[in-house]
Design an enzyme around this catalytic site. Structure first.
Site, short mmCIF file in Angstrom:
data_model
loop_
_atom_site.label_atom_id
_atom_site.label_comp_id
_atom_site.label_asym_id
_atom_site.label_seq_id
_atom_site.Cartn_x
_atom_site.Cartn_y
_atom_site.Cartn_z
N ASN A 188 -11.19 -29.64 5.49
CA ASN A 188 -10.46 -28.46 5.97
C ASN A 188 -11.19 -27.15 5.68
OD1 ASN A 188 -9.92 -28.83 3.23
ND2 ASN A 188 -7.84 -28.05 3.37
N SER A 268 -6.80 -35.41 -1.56
CA SER A 268 -5.43 -35.86 -1.81
C SER A 268 -5.24 -36.33 -3.24
CB SER A 268 -5.07 -37.01 -0.85
OG SER A 268 -5.76 -38.19 -1.22
N GLU A 289 -8.98 -30.90 -7.66
CA GLU A 289 -8.11 -29.99 -6.93
C GLU A 289 -7.43 -30.82 -5.87
OE1 GLU A 289 -6.73 -28.13 -3.97
OE2 GLU A 289 -8.71 -27.25 -3.62
N ARG A 317 -2.26 -20.70 8.86
CA ARG A 317 -3.72 -20.62 8.77
C ARG A 317 -4.30 -22.02 8.89
NH1 ARG A 317 -7.25 -19.76 3.80
NH2 ARG A 317 -5.33 -20.26 2.69
N CYS A 323 -4.54 -26.77 1.50
CA CYS A 323 -3.78 -27.28 0.35
C CYS A 323 -2.82 -26.24 -0.22
CB CYS A 323 -4.74 -27.77 -0.74
SG CYS A 323 -5.97 -26.53 -1.19
N GLU A 498 -11.40 -23.54 -10.44
CA GLU A 498 -12.61 -23.21 -9.70
C GLU A 498 -12.63 -21.72 -9.38
OE1 GLU A 498 -13.63 -27.41 -7.49
OE2 GLU A 498 -12.49 -25.92 -6.35
#
Length: 518
Positions: A188, A268, A289, A317, A323, A498
């Site tokens: 993504n 996921s 993440e 978006r 996520c 991050e």
């Protein structure tokens, strides 16, 4: 720095497989032609030890808007993954020993090349991911900013001197790179999810092996081309693209290889748990993440117009495929009807479905037909339990991977769309009475990545911001991501952070040195 460049010879495992891939196949018949890709940055091989390498087979990369084939890419397997790890491991001592200023300068060169090629990089994203070109251009700026940020942070990795309790000792704390980092990224954000991890890793002195998503490998390979042009030494940045069929074996190989010290994964929660299981055998450092289920709460005191604008940005978006996209809208009873009416009008007025390359498109295709099927399943389940479709609700006539931006009302917490992450353009609205009720619903999920709420009550803002069980909170704001700020979640949304000054710590070990006998 050339003196410690890897010799380009650690690829014995690959030589038997190195052959020229067939030219890209194009969709035959009357189907739409694929978009034209910028040839200067499109690569079809893996990038291992500073070399472009091929594999025994290739897999197609498809345009999700038309289904046409864009390119055939080397289908790297376990042998290629292990060769990449070996190349990264051999490059490690030289890269970690280089002065931080030199690492910083190379990251800055890479950033500059991204900015010089930003339009072509954005076209690659739109072609393989489908997102509108303006969004892709925004991603490239965001992506490049991580290289710029961590180029600066490379020179700010500080240790400590601890006051000793006895006279004849000096106590030091050093920060050192963990070693080889395996980076596994999603489709993504095919560029930004790489630079956010790799920028930190390289700044810390680590070397990396990137396994990009099978849907979007071209962005990772374009970054490899620019890294090579920037002078990033051979073996420091490696890319092993592979098909969906090869992915489980390659992922396991990276997580179990004893030469890999760190796993960083975005994807996921279910896949993250599998990778954690594999990494546990050699007790690797991990950053995860994982999935989200973001609530978006609109309280009675909110500015409804601002909340609608924030909702539109947060939900739609990348066609809802992020996520941190809102997955559950909770709207207080007194303003519920006004919010739903204004939200529906904004969707119909401002969102336009189409090919990502077309001017005016705000909603591109979903990544594949499976993603479309999940949106349909969530809508069908909700309607069968009494939800109402306010706008949208079906596949768009533009193509099989396109779906209308959809708004549901009369939604309850028993419906699938409020229990699972949809990852699509579906906005379900739940009506609530009290603040405590809204917070309880928001916190009922077993994940907690992002959360949003709109309120003009200062006391309520403090209470809810502290009570939401998420790693990131947007207060009167629907977009929260920023290179300067830590990105990550709580509960089953992952481990670590991050970006920001904290992101580089994920790639550093702390070593205590006791210097006695003074």
């Amino acid at each position: 720095m050339a003196s410690w460049r890897l010799p380009r010879t650690p690829l014995l495992l690959l030589r038997a497989a190195q052959r020229r891939l067939p030219a890209p196949l194009r969709r035959s018949g009357s189907g739409p032609a694929p978009p034209r890709l910028p040839g200067s940055l499109v690569r079809s091989g893996g990038f291992v030890g500073g070399r472009w390498v091929q594999a025994a087979a290739a897999f197609p990369v498809l345009d999700p808007a038309s289904g046409a084939e864009l390119e055939r890419v080397a289908d790297c397997g376990v042998a290629e993954a292990r060769a990449a790890v070996r190349a990264a491991w051999e490059a490690g001592p030289g890269w970690s020993a280089a002065p931080a200023k030199e690492r910083s300068a190379l990251l800055r060169k890479w950033y500059n090349l991204m900015m010089e090629n930003k339009d072509d990089l954005a076209k690659i994203i739109t072609a393989e991911n489908g997102k509108p070109l303006k969004e892709a251009q925004g991603e490239i700026l965001y992506s490049a900013s991580f290289l710029e940020w961590f180029a600066e942070e490379a020179r700010r990795i500080y240790g400590d001197i601890i006051p000793p309790s006895v006279k004849d000792r000096r106590l030091l704390v050093l920060k050192q790179p963990v070693g080889v980092a395996a980076v596994i990224t999603p489709w993504n954000f095919p560029s930004a999810m790489i630079t956010r991890k790799v920028g930190a890793a390289l700044a810390a002195g680590c070397t990396v092996v990137v396994k990009p998503a099978e849907d979007t490998p071209l962005s990772a390979l374009a970054l490899a081309e620019l890294a090579n042009q920037a002078g990033i030494p051979a073996g420091v940045y490696n890319v092993v693209p592979c098909s969906q069929q090869q992915t489980p074996a390659v992922g396991e190989a990276l997580c179990t290889d004893p030469l890999v010290a760190k796993i960083s994964f975005t994807g996921s929660t279910a896949t993250g748990k599998v990778l954690l299981h594999h990494a546990a055998g050699t007790v690797k450092r991990v950053s995860m993440e994982l999935g989200g289920h973001a609530p978006f709460i609109v309280f009675d005191s909110a500015d409804v117009d601002r909340a609608v604008a924030g909702a539109l940005a947060s939900k739609y978006r990348n066609s809802g495929q992020t996520c941190v996209c809102t997955n559950r809208f909770l709207v207080q009873k007194r303003i519920h009807d006004a919010f739903v009416e204004k939200f529906a009008k904004a969707i119909e007025r401002e969102l336009h479905v189409g090919n990502g390359f077309d001017e005016g498109t705000t909603q591109g295709p979903l990544i594949n037909e499976k993603a479309v099927g999940k949106v349909e399943r969530h809508i069908s389940d909700a309607v069968s339990q009494g939800a109402s479709i306010v706008t949208g609700g079906k596949r768009h006539s533009f193509g099989k991977n396109f779906f209308e931006p959809t708004l549901l009302s009369n939604v309850t917490t028993n419906m699938l769309c409020t229990q699972e992450e949809t990852f699509g353009p579906l906005a379900p609205v739940i009506k609530f009475d009290t603040e405590a009720e809204a917070v309880a619903i928001a916190n009922s999920a077993n994940v907690g990545l992002a959360g949003y709420f709109y309120s003009q009550d200062p006391a309520q803002i403090w209470r809810v911001a502290e009570q939401l069980e998420v790693g990131m909170v947007g207060v009167n704001e629907g977009l929260v991501s920023s290179v300067e700020c830590p990105f990550g979640g709580v509960k089953q949304s992952g481990l670590g952070r991050e970006g920001s000054k904290y992101g580089i710590d994920e790639y550093l070990e702390i070593k205590y040195v006791c210097f006695g006998g003074l």
